[in-house]
Structure formats: C-alpha cells, structure tokens
Design a protein around this motif. Structure first.
Motif: not given
Length: 269
Positions: A20-48
């Motif tokens: 499984q993969v968890v994305n903890l980069d709030p500035a990430a853009e695209l993934f070539s694999y599914p993620v089980m959790a994405d920090i951008r659901e919590l907070i995202e750099v662009d919004d800040v």
C-alpha cells in the motif's frame, strides 16, 4: 520518491505481494499508482499559499502543511484503519529540512512506532548528482543528518541509475562502497585552503572509519537491482518474521562482488 514508489509497487505486485502507498506530500500532483491515503484530503499546499491571511510561499506553505499534519495524526490513524501485516510505503516530501532540523518527520516516526509499525527510512539521492567527490560527500552528510535526526534504520539509495551513460555508471561505481581517504587524495589539488582540507579529511575519516553510510544502486529497468533494495529493506524491518527469513544475498563480504557484476552487466549491454 513517487517514481521509487511506483517501481516498488509494480515489483511487489509481480511477486504477488500486497503493498500500500500513503501520500504524505501536500504538494504532490499525479500518481501512477493507487494510494490508500492522501494528505491532500487533509491539507494542500496550494490552498495554504492562496490563503490571504497566511501569505506563504512554496517552502513556507509546505512547512505549514506538515506542521498541521503533525497536529492531526488522528487523520492518518483513521485512514490506515486496521492494516495487519501490510507493507506500506509512505511517500514523503523531498525537502531536506523536514528531516534535518524540523521535528515533523521525527514526530511521525515516533507515532508510527507507537502504532507498532516497524519503520525503515529510505533515503534517495539522484545518482546524476553524485558523480563528483565533493557532491558525493555533501550527499553523504545529508543522508547522515537525516539518519541521526530520525533515529531509525536507514537504507541509502542512488536512484536513476538507468539514466546514466556507460561511462558515468563506471565512474559512479567507486561511490557505492567508497574509500574516502583515496577520494580526498585524488581531489587534493582542488582543495586550496589548509583548514578546508583538514575539515574535509576529518569528515571523510568519520564516514570511512565507522562505515556509517553506504549506497545501493537503484535501476528501475533492472529487476535484480530492485530486488536487492527490497531485500535490504525487508531484512531491516524483519518483514514476514514469522516465516523463515534469509539475509540479503549481498552480505558485506560479497557486496562489492555483486556491485561489480551489476556494472559489468551494464557495460556488456
């Protein structure tokens, strides 16, 4: 980091192994694999960055996001759920300051350990950056700083080996298991300051005498290279410890022989 995660996910899937993969980069853009959790659901750099009351730039926005994340680890706990015996890759931001002089990633490690995860750090350095001795020493110091800060086992990897020319691959071979004193002697004509020479020699002595940092080559086009890295990580975290476990095929005694074989194969090609 994302390329590493993508390659490792594909390799594990080919082995029939769950990952499984968890994305903890709030500035990430695209993934070539599914993620089980994405920090951008919590907070995202662009919004800040777009928040008029904060007025952060990219680096300040990232630090704010990660500190916000550290205050909301309950989000991660809920996202992970009950993942018994799963192998999870945490795709983290690449900014070095998060691992050297900010407490965020250390807090994450401690939290994961409290949740009974066995944690191993995978430190990635671009092989194209490491083809000169002083850049190599800089890369070693960055790896060492992260290792000391996080206080966890760490596997250091030279990535993008598949992008190097045959000449560059041959040149970088000496950096995988380096003789630091010889490296300084070879570069002594570049060092003009006596004080700088003494400092550099002391740093190299620390690295060489204690064997604190070594690198593994990571070539995403070579299955053997990927498997060697995975074996080292598995051994470090004792993955599948209820099964009969074997040490990585390249123990310290024969590691150099396998590295030589890897580069010889690339030259023959």
């Amino acid at each position: 980091q994302s390329t590493y995660c993508s390659t490792m996910v594909q390799h594990c899937e080919a082995l029939g192994r769950a990952v499984q993969v968890v994305n903890l980069d709030p500035a990430a853009e695209l993934f070539s694999y599914p993620v089980m959790a994405d920090i951008r659901e919590l907070i995202e750099v662009d919004d800040v960055m777009e928040d008029e009351s904060l007025r952060f730039g990219p680096n300040g926005g990232l630090v704010f996001c990660m500190e916000y994340f550290a205050n909301n680890f309950n989000w991660l706990e809920e996202s992970l759920g009950h993942v018994e015996d799963d192998y999870i890759l945490f795709d983290c931001p690449g900014q070095i300051e998060l691992y050297t002089h900010l407490p965020v990633m250390k807090q994450l490690v401690e939290q994961l350990q409290q949740w009974e995860f066995r944690v191993c750090g995978v430190f990635l350095v671009d092989s194209q950056f490491m083809v000169e001795s002083f850049k190599f020493i800089s890369g070693i110091l960055a790896a060492l700083s992260a290792m000391i800060s996080l206080e966890i086992p760490q596997i250091n990897i030279m990535t993008k080996m598949d992008l190097l020319s045959k000449k560059a691959k041959k040149e970088i071979e000496k950096y995988l298991d380096p003789d630091m004193y010889s490296m300084i002697e070879d570069s002594s004509n570049i060092l003009k300051s006596k004080r700088f020479k003494k400092l550099t020699k002391s740093i190299c002595g620390l690295i060489d005498d204690y064997g604190m940092v070594r690198f593994l080559p990571f070539d995403r086009s070579d299955e053997e290279s990927i498997n060697i890295v995975l074996q080292h990580i598995d051994f470090t975290i004792q993955y599948g410890e209820d099964l009969e476990f074997k040490e990585p095929k390249e123990c310290e005694e024969d590691k150099s022989a396998l590295v030589d074989e890897y580069f010889q194969d690339r030259v023959d090609e």
